[in-house]
Design an enzyme around this catalytic site. Structure first.
Site, mmCIF file in Angstrom:
data_model
loop_
_atom_site.group_PDB
_atom_site.id
_atom_site.type_symbol
_atom_site.label_atom_id
_atom_site.label_comp_id
_atom_site.label_asym_id
_atom_site.label_seq_id
_atom_site.Cartn_x
_atom_site.Cartn_y
_atom_site.Cartn_z
ATOM 1 N N GLY A 99 24.331 -23.379 27.819
ATOM 2 C CA GLY A 99 23.297 -22.367 28.051
ATOM 3 C C GLY A 99 22.417 -22.247 26.818
ATOM 4 N N GLY A 107 24.524 -22.456 23.507
ATOM 5 C CA GLY A 107 25.177 -23.764 23.429
ATOM 6 C C GLY A 107 24.183 -24.864 23.081
ATOM 7 N N LYS A 156 27.566 -5.156 15.691
ATOM 8 C CA LYS A 156 26.762 -5.822 16.739
ATOM 9 C C LYS A 156 27.009 -5.136 18.091
ATOM 10 C CE LYS A 156 24.124 -9.232 18.225
ATOM 11 N NZ LYS A 156 23.865 -9.973 19.108
ATOM 12 N N ASN A 213 12.551 -3.027 24.516
ATOM 13 C CA ASN A 213 13.361 -2.329 23.505
ATOM 14 C C ASN A 213 12.615 -1.199 22.775
ATOM 15 O OD1 ASN A 213 15.185 -4.249 24.253
ATOM 16 N ND2 ASN A 213 15.079 -5.446 22.372
#
Ligand SMILES: NC(=O)C1=CN([C@@H]2O[C@H](COP(=O)(O)OP(=O)(O)OC[C@H]3O[C@@H](n4cnc5c(N)ncnc54)[C@H](OP(=O)(O)O)[C@@H]3O)[C@@H](O)[C@H]2O)C=CC1
Ligand SMILES: CC(C)(CO)C(=O)C(=O)O
Length: 298
Positions: free
Chosen positions: A9, A12, A181, A199
């Site tokens: 993905g 990766g 995180k 955001n």
């Protein structure tokens, strides 16, 4: 160094491409089609929307040669870890593993593995898979890595890799690294996903900001080691820096994909329950995200 990366993905492909510049990388994919594509074409990396470089890698969908790697980096989402459990459990115990999932739900899974040297990491890069063999490096950050169990020496070679736009930073305490995180993702991701806003709106809209503060104040006592003001400033700075971005959870809902809510708010709710702390706002927000998943039939 021979590095195996499980999952083709966004993360990766990004890690596979950058690491292939100085190492022999094999990407272990879910589908045969992607493995064929990767072997033929390599991984193309875009930076600022423009082609930057191509990473030449090996690829396999049947996990052949997974046991021949010097290091394995796991980039599947936490809810897909069960699908690769048998592959990991079958590996020699001295192959070091590095897990890069968001949230903290993966720690339970890691505890069930026989490997002696296990690391966890938090990724500050932004990456998006554009095609099976193409990834866009949207946000350039760093990767923080910490020892979960075993010997740090087994990762020293990886940590020494310095590349422009792609570096590693070693953190001494895995728990603090992951909790920080986790809190960023716990605040920004579910609220933006439910409210369907980028955001920055969590700070710009005074009503959403009120909700953001209420959620933060409710969650933070579950993690007594965290400096409250410093943490709030850090999360608010991330909201501002990524003001125009749609969070990964909002994108997951947009794409009718399962979210990582269980590893983020689900993990926090479980921890709070063990500490006998009630989190009514967190529970309501958790249920709303689960409801959205159901509505979108993910
Ligand atoms: N993308 C980003 O910018 C960031 C992501 N992260 C974290 O990194 C983790 C990975 O994220 P991301 O890469 O974006 O997620 P993606 O969904 O893009 O990638 C996950 C990949 O895992 C693959 N996969 C699933 N099951 C298997 C299996 N059984 N065997 C092999 N591969 C499998 C999927 O394959 P298939 O495509 O075939 O379904 C998919 O390609 C997440 O926890 C995320 O929160 C953290 C910071 C930034
Ligand atoms: C930092 C943040 C919230 C940026 O959008 C993120 O990591 C995500 O979307 O998952």
């Amino acid at each position: 160094m021979k590095i195996g990366v499980i999952g083709g993905g966004s993360i990766g492909l990004l890690f596979g491409a950058y690491l292939s510049r100085k190492n022999k990388v094999t990407l272990f994919t879910r589908t045969e089609g992607q493995a064929i594509d990767l072997k033929e074409k390599g991984v193309s990396v875009l930076v600022d929307g423009k082609p930057s470089f191509k990473g030449h890698i090996e690829a396999s969908h049947d996990f052949k040669d997974l046991d021949r790697q010097d290091l394995i980096i796991i980039t599947v989402k936490h809810y897909h870890l069960q699908d690769i459990e048998v592959n990991l459990k079958g590996l020699p115990e001295d192959i070091p593993l590095l897990f890069l999932q968001n949230g903290m739900g993966h720690l339970k899974f890691i505890d069930g593995l026989p490997q002696k040297n296990i690391f966890v990491g938090t990724v500050e890069h932004g990456a998006l898979r554009m095609a099976p063999a193409e990834v866009s490096h949207n946000g350039i950050g760093k990767t923080n890595v910490a020892l979960y169990k075993g010997n740090k020496k087994t990762l020293e070679e990886l940590l020494s890799i310095e590349q422009r736009n792609f570096c590693f930073h070693f953190e001494r305490d895995f728990n603090t690294m992951l909790v920080r995180k986790l809190l960023v993702n716990a605040l920004i991701n579910p609220l933006t996903a439910i409210l369907n806003v980028p955001n920055g709106e969590l700070i710009a809209n005074k009503h959403y900001y009120h909700l953001y503060l209420e959620l933060f104040n409710e969650i933070v006592p579950v993690f007594p080691g965290i400096d409250k003001n410093e943490m709030l400033n850090e999360i608010t700075a991330i909201c501002k820096k990524t003001a125009k971005n749609r969070s990964s959870m909002l994108k997951d809902l947009d794409h009718h994909t399962e979210t990582e809510i269980d590893s983020i708010l689900g993990f926090i709710l479980e921890k709070a329950e063990a500490l006998k702390i009630k989190l009514p706002i967190t529970l309501a927000i958790y249920q709303m995200v689960k409801g959205k998943e159901e509505e979108k039939e993910v």
